[in-house]
Design an enzyme around this catalytic site. Structure first.
Site, PDB file in Angstrom:
ATOM      1  N   CYS A  75       0.828  -1.213   0.000  1.00  0.00           N
ATOM      2  CA  CYS A  75       0.000   0.000   0.000  1.00  0.00           C
ATOM      3  C   CYS A  75       0.861   1.261   0.000  1.00  0.00           C
ATOM      4  O   CYS A  75       0.359   2.353  -0.226  1.00  0.00           O
ATOM      5  CB  CYS A  75      -0.911   0.035   1.206  1.00  0.00           C
ATOM      6  SG  CYS A  75      -2.108  -1.293   1.230  1.00  0.00           S
ATOM      7  N   CYS A 111      -3.851   7.860   6.327  1.00  0.00           N
ATOM      8  CA  CYS A 111      -2.550   7.963   7.003  1.00  0.00           C
ATOM      9  C   CYS A 111      -2.742   8.226   8.488  1.00  0.00           C
ATOM     10  O   CYS A 111      -1.997   7.710   9.329  1.00  0.00           O
ATOM     11  CB  CYS A 111      -1.710   9.094   6.409  1.00  0.00           C
ATOM     12  SG  CYS A 111      -1.207   8.790   4.707  1.00  0.00           S
TER      13      CYS A 111
END
Lengths: 389, 142
Positions: free
Chosen positions: B34, B103
Site C-alpha cells: 500500500c 494515514c
C-alpha cells in the site's frame, strides 16, 4: 552547492517559450476576431489558424487538411477511439488492441467505450513487441492504439513496425504521440500512422490546445458537435492564440530534432549514471530506446511522494509513480506493467529535462537526490527490514 | 495535493523520528504494497508514555501524522494515549486532504499496536484494554 530552482518535470508540462508567446500575443490583444467572422480581424485570425495548420502538418509529414485542432491530447485520444468505434461498430468491428501502459486518456476511453479490448503486455524494458500486435489482431478489430513514447518511463515504441503490421492487416493505427512530438522525428506516412494525437503544452505551447492528425478517408464522426469549425468536424470557436502558439512551437520543436537529441542525451545519461550509483536503485525502462530527456528510477525503501516533497524543498520539480501522487492506492500502472512490485513502484522518481536544462542543473540534481534518499531510508522501516534480510 | 503548513512543517522537520533503544512497546502497521508502513516505539513507565519515536515509510502525510501522533502522546498517561483518535491527529495538523485521511488512521493504529505490545510484554492480554486495532485494509474504505 547553492540552492537553485530546477524544473525537471517537462513531461508533465513545459513553459511557454518566449518565441511562442510573441507569436501568440497579437491574437490575444489586437487580432482577437472570431476566425469565422467576415471582417478583417476575423479573416486575419482565420489565416493564422490555417498557417498553424500548415506548420503542424509540415512538422509531421501530413497534409494540412489532415490536421484538426482540439483542446489537447486527451480530446484527440477520445475522439480517435470513440469515433472510430462509433463508425466501425455497425460493421461488426468492436475490438481494440492497445497496451497495458498507455496514458489514461487511452486506457480509460477504451475501458468505458463498451468495446472488447486486448491490452498487450509490455516487456520489462518498456517496449511493446510488434509481433504481439500482429497476434492480437482479430477479424473484428477496429483499431490498434499504441503510444509513440511512454509518458512515465520514456520508452520509444517500434511504431514503424507496428504501423507496418497494421497496414498489412488493414487495421487502423492510432498513436498517442504527446510525449514524442519534438523528441523523435515523425513522418506519419513513412510510419503508417492513420491517426496521431498531440498536445501543445508538452512542447512549449500553452495548455488547452492540441491536435488530432487523421487521414481523411478514416475520419471519425464528431466528438463535439456545434458550429462548422474545423471543416465541420470539431465545433467550438477556435482557440486562435493557442493554435498559433502550437503552430510556432511545433515548428521550433521539429526544426532540429537531431541537434536537440545530441544536446539533451548526454545530460540524461549523466543523470542515469550518477543515480545508478545509489544503492538498490533501478533505472526503469530501456536505457537507450528512450526519450532523450527522460530519467526514471526506483529507490527501494523510500516512497515517491516524500521524495518529491523533499526535492521541492530543495528547489527541484519532479514527479513520481507512487500511489500517493496519483490519489489512488495503487502505484503507476506503467511501472506495474513493466513488472515492478508495488513496493518498488512506490519509490519511483521521474526527472524529465529539456533544452533549457543546464549542466549545472544536472549537477545540482546529482548532488541533491542521494542525501534525500539516505534521509528517507534512515526513517524507513521498510529499508530497515530490507537491510536486515 | 494541498497540504497545510503544519503538515509540511511536520514532514520537513519530523519530531521524534528514529528508533528508541529502550522502548518497551513497539508496534508496526501498514504494508509495503500500500506504500505506508509505520513503526512506533514507546517507552512506558508508571503508566505514562515517557517517550515516543517513529519510523515511517510513506508519503508526506504519513510522515507528518506519525510525527504529530508522537507529539500528542508524549508525557500522557496510557489511558489518554489510547484515546487518541485519527481525527485528533488530523485536527492538530490543520486538516489533511481526503485521500490522505487513511494515514492518520494508520498513526492511531500504530500507537495502539505499540501499546498492545507493551501489555503483552507485561503478561497482560491487550485485547480487553486496547481493543481490536483493525486491519490495514479497513482504511481503504475511508
Amino acid at each position: 552547492m547553492d540552492k537553485r530552482f530546477v524544473y525537471a518535470d517537462n513531461a508533465a508540462t513545459t513553459c511557454v517559450s518566449s518565441a511562442v508567446l510573441e507569436a501568440m500575443m497579437p491574437f490575444l490583444t489586437q487580432e482577437y476576431g472570431n476566425p469565422s467572422s467576415i471582417y478583417a480581424i476575423g479573416r486575419r485570425a482565420q489565416r493564422a489558424v490555417e498557417d498553424a495548420r500548415m506548420q503542424v502538418a509540415a512538422a509531421l509529414g501530413a497534409k494540412p487538411n489532415e490536421v484538426f485542432f482540439t483542446s489537447g491530447g486527451s480530446e484527440a485520444d477520445n475522439w480517435a477511439i470513440k469515433g472510430t468505434l462509433e463508425r466501425l461498430a455497425p460493421k461488426g468491428k468492436r475490438h481494440v488492441v492497445t497496451s497495458a501502459f498507455e496514458h489514461h486518456a487511452v486506457l480509460h476511453t477504451v475501458k468505458y467505450a463498451g468495446c472488447d479490448a486486448t491490452y498487450l503486455p509490455v516487456g520489462s524494458d518498456g517496449i511493446v513487441d510488434p509481433q504481439d500486435v500482429r497476434k492480437a489482431i482479430r477479424p473484428d478489430t477496429a483499431l490498434v492504439s499504441i503510444m509513440f513514447a511512454n509518458n512515465e518511463i520514456g520508452t520509444i515504441q517500434p511504431i514503424e513496425e507496428i504501423g507496418a503490421v497494421c497496414k498489412e492487416a488493414g487495421i487502423l493505427f492510432h498513436t498517442d504521440a504527446v510525449q514524442a512530438v519534438g523528441n523523435v522525428p515523425i513522418d506519419v506516412n513513412a510510419l503508417h500512422i492513420d491517426m496521431l494525437s498531440l498536445s501543445g503544452h508538452k512542447l512549449h505551447a500553452p495548455k488547452g490546445v492540441g491536435a488530432l492528425l487523421c487521414r481523411r478517408n478514416v475520419l471519425p464522426p464528431n466528438l463535439i458537435d456545434g458550429g462548422g469549425q474545423e471543416g465541420g468536424h470539431r465545433a467550438g470557436t477556435e482557440n486562435t492564440a493557442g493554435i498559433v502558439g502550437l503552430g510556432k512551437a511545433i515548428e521550433l520543436a521539429t526544426a532540429d530534432i537531431p541537434g536537440h537529441i545530441a544536446r539533451v542525451t548526454p545530460l540524461r545519461d549523466k543523470l542515469i549514471a550518477a543515480l545508478s550509483q545509489i544503492e538498490r536503485s533501478r533505472l526503469n525502462g530501456d536505457p537507450v530506446r528512450r526519450l532523450c530527456g527522460n530519467v526514471n528510477f526506483s529507490f527501494v525503501g523510500v516512497e515517491g511522494e516524500s521524495l518529491l516533497l523533499m526535492l521541492d524543498n530543495a528547489g527541484i520539480c519532479a514527479s513520481s509513480g507512487s500511489a500517493c501522487t496519483s490519489g489512488s492506492l495503487d502505484p503507476s500502472h506503467v511501472l506495474l506493467a513493466i513488472g515492478l512490485t508495488h513496493e518498488v513502484a512506490h519509490g519511483s522518481l521521474r526527472l524529465t529535462i529539456s533544452d533549457e536544462t543546464s549542466e549545472e542543473d544536472v549537477d545540482y540534481i546529482i548532488a541533491t537526490v542521494p542525501p534525500i534518499v539516505s534521509r528517507l531510508r534512515a526513517m524507513s522501516p521498510l529499508w530497515e527490514r530490507i537491510q536486515n534480510a | 495535493m494541498l497540504y497545510s503548513d503544519k503538515v509540511l512543517d511536520h514532514f520537513t522537520n519530523p519530531r521524534n523520528v528514529g528508533e528508541l533503544p529502550d522502548a518497551n512497546g513497539v508496534g508496526e502497521v501498514g504494508n509495503a504494497k500500500c506504500g505506508d508502513i509505520m513503526k512506533m516505539y514507546l517507552k512506558i513507565e508508571n503508566g505514562v508514555v515517557e517517550d515516543a519515536r517513529f519510523k515511517t515509510f510513506g508519503c508526506g502525510a504519513a510522515i507528518a501524522t506519525s510525527s504529530m501522533a508522537t507529539e500528542l502522546i508524549r508525557g500522557k498517561p496510557l489511558d489518554e494515549a489510547l484515546k487518541l483518535t485519527n481525527k485528533a491527529v488530523v485536527e492538530a495538523l490543520d486538516g489533511l486532504p481526503a485521500v490522505k485521511v487513511h494515514c492518520s488512521v494508520l498513526a492511531e493504529q500504530a500507537i495502539k499496536a505499540a501499546i498492545s505490545d507493551y501489555y503483552r510484554r507485561q503478561g497482560v492480554d491487550p485485547l480487553p484494554i486496547v481493543g481490536d486495532i483493525g486491519e490495514c485494509d479497513a482504511c481503504h474504505d475511508l
